[in-house]
Scaffold this motif. Structure first.
Motif, PDB file in Angstrom:
ATOM      1  N   TRP A  57     -74.239 -32.137 -54.739  1.00 54.86           N
ATOM      2  CA  TRP A  57     -74.405 -31.083 -53.491  1.00 54.86           C
ATOM      3  C   TRP A  57     -73.323 -31.409 -52.268  1.00 54.86           C
ATOM      4  CZ3 TRP A  57     -73.951 -27.377 -56.109  1.00 54.86           C
ATOM      5  CH2 TRP A  57     -74.339 -26.571 -56.872  1.00 54.86           C
ATOM      6  N   SER A  58     -73.377 -33.395 -51.439  1.00 55.05           N
ATOM      7  CA  SER A  58     -73.734 -33.954 -50.321  1.00 55.05           C
ATOM      8  C   SER A  58     -71.245 -34.644 -51.067  1.00 55.05           C
ATOM      9  CB  SER A  58     -73.687 -34.577 -50.418  1.00 55.05           C
ATOM     10  OG  SER A  58     -75.055 -34.532 -49.609  1.00 55.05           O
ATOM     11  N   ALA A  59     -71.167 -34.602 -52.515  1.00 56.17           N
ATOM     12  CA  ALA A  59     -70.017 -34.817 -52.645  1.00 56.17           C
ATOM     13  C   ALA A  59     -69.094 -34.047 -52.723  1.00 56.17           C
ATOM     14  CB  ALA A  59     -70.063 -35.245 -53.993  1.00 56.17           C
ATOM     15  N   GLY A  60     -69.079 -32.670 -52.688  1.00 56.51           N
ATOM     16  CA  GLY A  60     -68.201 -31.252 -52.456  1.00 56.51           C
ATOM     17  C   GLY A  60     -67.766 -31.370 -50.794  1.00 56.51           C
ATOM     18  N   THR A  61     -66.093 -30.556 -51.317  1.00 60.06           N
ATOM     19  CA  THR A  61     -65.977 -29.907 -49.825  1.00 60.06           C
ATOM     20  C   THR A  61     -66.704 -28.325 -49.397  1.00 60.06           C
ATOM     21  OG1 THR A  61     -63.756 -31.085 -51.002  1.00 60.06           O
ATOM     22  CG2 THR A  61     -64.244 -29.313 -48.797  1.00 60.06           C
ATOM     23  N   THR A  62     -67.303 -28.989 -48.263  1.00 62.98           N
ATOM     24  CA  THR A  62     -68.314 -27.355 -48.022  1.00 62.98           C
ATOM     25  C   THR A  62     -67.398 -26.936 -47.070  1.00 62.98           C
ATOM     26  OG1 THR A  62     -68.963 -29.394 -45.734  1.00 62.98           O
ATOM     27  CG2 THR A  62     -70.008 -29.274 -47.801  1.00 62.98           C
ATOM     28  N   GLU A  63     -67.588 -25.547 -46.540  1.00 55.82           N
ATOM     29  CA  GLU A  63     -66.960 -24.741 -45.652  1.00 55.82           C
ATOM     30  C   GLU A  63     -68.063 -24.175 -44.915  1.00 55.82           C
ATOM     31  OE1 GLU A  63     -63.245 -22.898 -44.874  1.00 55.82           O
ATOM     32  OE2 GLU A  63     -62.501 -24.649 -46.205  1.00 55.82           O
ATOM     33  N   GLY A  64     -69.349 -24.664 -43.923  1.00 55.24           N
ATOM     34  CA  GLY A  64     -70.529 -23.354 -43.794  1.00 55.24           C
ATOM     35  C   GLY A  64     -71.996 -23.550 -45.046  1.00 55.24           C
ATOM     36  N   THR A  65     -71.470 -24.441 -45.902  1.00 56.26           N
ATOM     37  CA  THR A  65     -72.654 -24.739 -46.943  1.00 56.26           C
ATOM     38  C   THR A  65     -73.250 -25.980 -46.628  1.00 56.26           C
ATOM     39  OG1 THR A  65     -71.462 -25.900 -48.780  1.00 56.26           O
ATOM     40  CG2 THR A  65     -72.078 -23.626 -48.926  1.00 56.26           C
ATOM     41  N   THR A  96     -69.630  -4.994 -45.293  1.00 55.62           N
ATOM     42  CA  THR A  96     -69.236  -6.514 -44.135  1.00 55.62           C
ATOM     43  C   THR A  96     -70.312  -7.519 -44.988  1.00 55.62           C
ATOM     44  OG1 THR A  96     -67.834  -5.481 -43.132  1.00 55.62           O
ATOM     45  CG2 THR A  96     -68.690  -7.596 -42.735  1.00 55.62           C
ATOM     46  N   TRP A  97     -69.759  -8.453 -45.535  1.00 53.85           N
ATOM     47  CA  TRP A  97     -70.208  -9.859 -45.474  1.00 53.85           C
ATOM     48  C   TRP A  97     -70.354 -10.502 -44.901  1.00 53.85           C
ATOM     49  CZ3 TRP A  97     -74.632  -8.847 -49.416  1.00 53.85           C
ATOM     50  CH2 TRP A  97     -74.150  -7.724 -49.439  1.00 53.85           C
ATOM     51  N   GLU A  98     -71.377 -11.878 -44.695  1.00 57.36           N
ATOM     52  CA  GLU A  98     -70.977 -13.652 -43.784  1.00 57.36           C
ATOM     53  C   GLU A  98     -70.996 -14.187 -45.775  1.00 57.36           C
ATOM     54  OE1 GLU A  98     -73.487 -13.892 -39.634  1.00 57.36           O
ATOM     55  OE2 GLU A  98     -74.219 -13.844 -41.686  1.00 57.36           O
ATOM     56  N   TYR A  99     -70.423 -15.572 -45.179  1.00 56.65           N
ATOM     57  CA  TYR A  99     -69.829 -16.095 -46.468  1.00 56.65           C
ATOM     58  C   TYR A  99     -69.617 -17.862 -45.823  1.00 56.65           C
ATOM     59  CZ  TYR A  99     -65.141 -16.389 -44.890  1.00 56.65           C
ATOM     60  OH  TYR A  99     -63.188 -17.165 -44.702  1.00 56.65           O
ATOM     61  N   ALA A 100     -69.952 -18.380 -46.784  1.00 62.49           N
ATOM     62  CA  ALA A 100     -69.750 -20.223 -46.537  1.00 62.49           C
ATOM     63  C   ALA A 100     -69.509 -20.815 -48.234  1.00 62.49           C
ATOM     64  CB  ALA A 100     -70.436 -20.661 -46.074  1.00 62.49           C
ATOM     65  N   THR A 101     -69.069 -21.445 -48.253  1.00 57.38           N
ATOM     66  CA  THR A 101     -68.129 -22.378 -49.474  1.00 57.38           C
ATOM     67  C   THR A 101     -68.383 -23.389 -49.586  1.00 57.38           C
ATOM     68  OG1 THR A 101     -65.957 -22.617 -48.805  1.00 57.38           O
ATOM     69  CG2 THR A 101     -66.069 -20.302 -49.338  1.00 57.38           C
ATOM     70  N   TRP A 102     -68.758 -24.232 -50.669  1.00 55.59           N
ATOM     71  CA  TRP A 102     -68.053 -25.363 -51.823  1.00 55.59           C
ATOM     72  C   TRP A 102     -67.468 -25.453 -52.748  1.00 55.59           C
ATOM     73  CZ3 TRP A 102     -69.480 -27.091 -56.288  1.00 55.59           C
ATOM     74  CH2 TRP A 102     -70.049 -29.010 -56.224  1.00 55.59           C
TER      75      TRP A 102
END
Length: 454
Positions: A57-65, A96-102
């Motif tokens: 999980w740490s190796a991925g690119t995160t935006e809010g995760t 409406t939703w909040e979101y974060a990505t990986w």
């Protein structure tokens, strides 16, 4: 059984023409007396890649995760990257939703692929959901768009979206059909050589809730066109004690979920193996089921694997994801290359769910033909024949079947077959889904690693 006119059947025809307590099921003492199993076939037809550890999980690119450590690491929402409105195509509701990505690191498949199937393990509290996407790279270096492989939630309440695949996605070279990314014209030589996976975690604004994703990955494959397969040599005699459930006793029950039990082979098979591992729905979770119905947990499995776009319970990753909503169960969709590989899993005490299609006369003792059907493989006789729990049986005692090894291996592993009218259509090429304990034994870990699942 899957309906004869299911969208997956239409897809495969087109492609063929175009070119709660301790873990149950521990290995018995007599397992060690079986002869050693041979290694997997050297030719690589399948590539599995999964992200599941804290390092993954740490190796991925995160935006809010962010990654969460622990006995079973997970990906969660840390700080939302933004907000978005989603119009649910199955309810018309705009939310409406909040979101974060990986986004995963790019995975280069050891098998230039004609098909890719993603699968995931997650928990989604009410008011949260996941979008799973794939972007591949062709051999000429160009990229596909981001394809949606599923919009998924474990629930279906007022605060939840409707679990769904997404038809109609294509770039003119490849398309997504329910749960499978596929090259449009495999005979052209078109292949996918690498891919990224992207997770988008959603929640109601300000709720503070988050999905917990424990595992995501994909199976990429290039199984050659074949009407038959070489017979494997029997190496193991063993039968696992898997509960037996018939889908047929549920005919007419809850027809809103794909016409009731008539089409519930996948959730019925899934429930058998979930209970083999000592898990099942609680009485509270089953309270919605008519108390007059036997085996209400099968109705529950059908409801919570149902794909509102596919209009059925046969979405392979959705069934695997459902199993992983139970405590400490891992799951994945893959392909195996022979019954020898299935023996490796059975030897370690791990049953599997297999997908096959056949005419009535092609599988002695079945008594029916099907364009697509799921059953559980639970063991092998002393002669090497397959012992299966076949949910397409009139009642629970009749579920245990013994099928001839060579016939069963062919209808499971082939990629092409003739239907009742003599037309060439497709088989699944060894598709199966596997469920296992989140903390497998040493023998189970070795077996899972040998077929690419760990």
């Amino acid at each position: 059984m899957i309906r004869p006119t299911s969208r997956r059947t239409v897809l495969t025809t087109a492609l063929a023409v175009a070119a709660a307590t301790g873990v149950a099921g521990a290995a018995p003492a007599d397992a060690a007396s079986s002869p050693p199993l041979p290694p997997p076939l050297p030719e690589a037809l399948v590539d599995n890649a999964f992200w599941t550890s804290y390092a993954d999980w740490s190796a991925g690119t995160t935006e809010g995760t962010r990654a969460v450590a622990g006995a079973r690491p997970a990906l969660v929402i840390a700080e939302p990257a933004g907000r978005t409105d989603y119009t649910d195509p199955h309810t018309g509701k705009v939310t409406t939703w909040e979101y974060a990505t990986w986004t995963s690191p790019r995975h280069r498949s050891r098998v230039p692929a004609t098909e890719v199937i993603a699968s995931w393990n997650a928990h989604t509290p009410s008011g949260t959901w996941l979008r799973i996407e794939l972007s591949g790279r062709y051999a000429d270096g160009t990229d596909t768009p981001w394809y949606v492989m599923g919009r998924w939630t474990s629930g279906d309440g007022e605060d939840d979206i409707r679990r769904t695949s997404l038809d109609g996605q294509s770039d003119g070279r490849s398309s997504v059909w329910t749960d499978t990314w596929a090259v449009d014209a495999p005979a052209s030589g078109e292949r996918l050589v690498s891919y990224l996976l992207r997770l988008t975690l959603h929640r109601r604004p300000g709720s503070g809730l988050t999905p917990l994703v424990h595992r995501v990955g994909a199976m990429a494959s290039d199984v050659p066109d074949r009407f038959t397969v070489p017979a494997s040599t029997p190496r193991l005699a063993r039968e696992l004690s898997v509960p037996r459930y018939s889908q047929e006793i549920h005919i007419g029950q809850y027809p809103e979920y794909d016409n009731g039990g008539e089409a519930w082979c996948s959730p019925t098979s899934a429930q058998m193996i979930i209970e083999y591992w000592g898990r099942r729905p609680t009485a509270e979770q089953l309270a919605w089921v008519n108390p007059a119905f036997a085996d209400p947990q099968v109705c529950h499995a059908a409801r919570y694997t149902y794909d509102y776009q596919y209009e059925g319970c046969g979405n392979w990753p959705f069934s695997a994801a459902y199993a992983a909503t139970y405590r400490d169960i891992g799951s994945a969709v893959t392909r195996l290359g022979s019954l020898t590989e299935a023996e490796t899993l059975i030897r370690a005490g791990i049953p599997l769910i297999t997908s096959q299609s056949f005419l009535k006369e092609e599988l002695t003792g079945a008594g029916y033909g099907t364009s697509g059907h799921l059953m559980t493989l639970i063991g092998f006789t002393a002669d090497g024949d397959v012992i299966a729990n076949d949910p397409n049986s009139p009642d629970n005692p009749a579920v245990r079947r013994v099928y001839r090894r060579a016939e069963w291996e062919t209808v499971w592993l082939r990629t092409k077959r003739y239907n009742a009218t003599g037309k060439v259509v497709s088989g699944t090429g060894g598709v199966c889904y596997v469920f296992w304990p989140a903390e497998p034994s040493s023998a189970q870990r070795t077996a899972l690693r040998s077929v690419g699942l760990l």
